[in-house]
Design a protein around this motif. Sequence first.
Motif, PDB file in Angstrom:
ATOM      1  N   ASN A   9       0.856  -1.182   0.000  1.00 34.36           N
ATOM      2  CA  ASN A   9       0.000   0.000   0.000  1.00 34.36           C
ATOM      3  C   ASN A   9       0.891   1.230   0.000  1.00 34.36           C
ATOM      4  O   ASN A   9       1.809   1.329   0.818  1.00 34.36           O
ATOM      5  N   SER A  51      -2.152   0.695  -4.534  1.00 34.28           N
ATOM      6  CA  SER A  51      -1.626  -0.582  -4.050  1.00 34.28           C
ATOM      7  C   SER A  51      -1.282  -1.502  -5.213  1.00 34.28           C
ATOM      8  O   SER A  51      -1.829  -1.380  -6.318  1.00 34.28           O
ATOM      9  N   SER A  95     -10.807  -1.422   0.747  1.00 40.69           N
ATOM     10  CA  SER A  95      -9.504  -1.166   1.361  1.00 40.69           C
ATOM     11  C   SER A  95      -9.364  -1.870   2.699  1.00 40.69           C
ATOM     12  O   SER A  95      -8.261  -2.151   3.153  1.00 40.69           O
TER      13      SER A  95
END
Length: 469
Positions: free
Chosen positions: A229, A240, A343
């Motif tokens: 990330n 990412s 995420s």
Amino acid sequence: MSATSPQHSQDKDQTGRPKVLIVGAGLAGLTLGMLLHKASIPFEIYERAAVVKPLGSAMYFNCTTANLFRQCGIYDEFVSLGKFVYSIKMCNEDRQVDFSMGFDWHEQLYGANGYIVPRPQMHDLFTRQIPKERIHYGAKVVATEANDDGVLLRFVDGSEVKGDILVGADGAYSAVRKGLYAKLKDEGKLPSSDDVPLPFTTVCVLAQTRPLAPEEFPDITQAESQFRNFIATDKMYSWSTLTTARNTVCWGSVQFLDEESSKEDGTFSNSDWGQEAAMAMCEEVKDFPIISGGDTKLTLQYLMDLTPKDQISKVMLEEKVFETWCSGRTVLVGDACHKFNPSGGVGAANAIHDVIELANRINGLSIHSSVKEIDDAFMAYKDERIDWVNKAYENSRVMINMVGQSMSSRITRFIASRTPAWVMRRIERRQFTHRPQVSFLPFVEDNGSVKTAPQASLAIKAPQKKVSL
């Protein structure tokens, strides 16, 4: 139209088991279909898309889904498709690792490791567990009905199918949820919190490259998935990259929207954006730096050039736990009742947990069960899931905050980078003790040193015939 071609989908099941109509052939819908097939419960799956496109990036499955895969006899194939996630490396724009979040102790503590699997491969694995004739593509639902006698789906071509239970597994903008909520609103039973647009504060462009050679991206030779990330210094983005067992690189970039931008993007739906919008966002993020494991300094543009353009998509990343999950014969699962920002990495696992608990409840329904029995079972399913979902939502919010640009995000990263491993393990236990199993499949021994949390629906066995007095 294929949606109504199976004649038996119109007939009443002679065994007295409920006929389940599943809308949506994503992860939740396919998993439920797989389990109902194993329980010999009649079902049909209806998917609006005519064909399944290889869109999306990758899915992360942690130790909390391993028991289900083992019960269904697909764990070994799942592992062969995946790549072990040893850690997530938090990187800066100078291509340096600021800190790592490790998961190397998961097998010992919780009985299994976590794996990254490309979304198309996971979809194919679950599809192969279901008879082909049970999945109907090109079946866009335009209306739903439910009453004491059963449920009905009406499709865009005017055709209809009937059943006993309706499951909305059709995602964040669920047609089933829309129909259910409209009915409850007319009856004055819809909570005000559910009568608002689905909120989102981020948008994302994501994709997966073609299979690469080691000289193109050296990190693909590593045994573990190289999951990175990247945190921007002064941009409202994070991005990412992660490697897969197919020697592909999944990549994506998240844009954090301010209030005005969110309203602006909110005038569009995912389907309205199309390829042009995805390419426009690619242009915005193409110069963001990445790490390949080699000496050459690369950017996201490099991965874009190695990715089929028709497989790059732009999507909204919504976040909400709905209050209403069911009513009468209708029930929601997965993104249709709780949407996590990807995420956070918890969406796929929680969709599967929903299905496990729901399948246990459906299997336990008595023969020729009444609407009240069905509704009670669905409420029990929600009651069993809601605390775990809320915990997952909180954890997801922490992960999202960690890659943001706010002062809170900076503080979160500061704390995370300095938190001892033993503290992280204690925090993780809140979600990893929940490793549910299917009550009607052979129980598998969980070898994790941290015991699993109690699971009420695991005690539900085969349905019982009603006894006339």
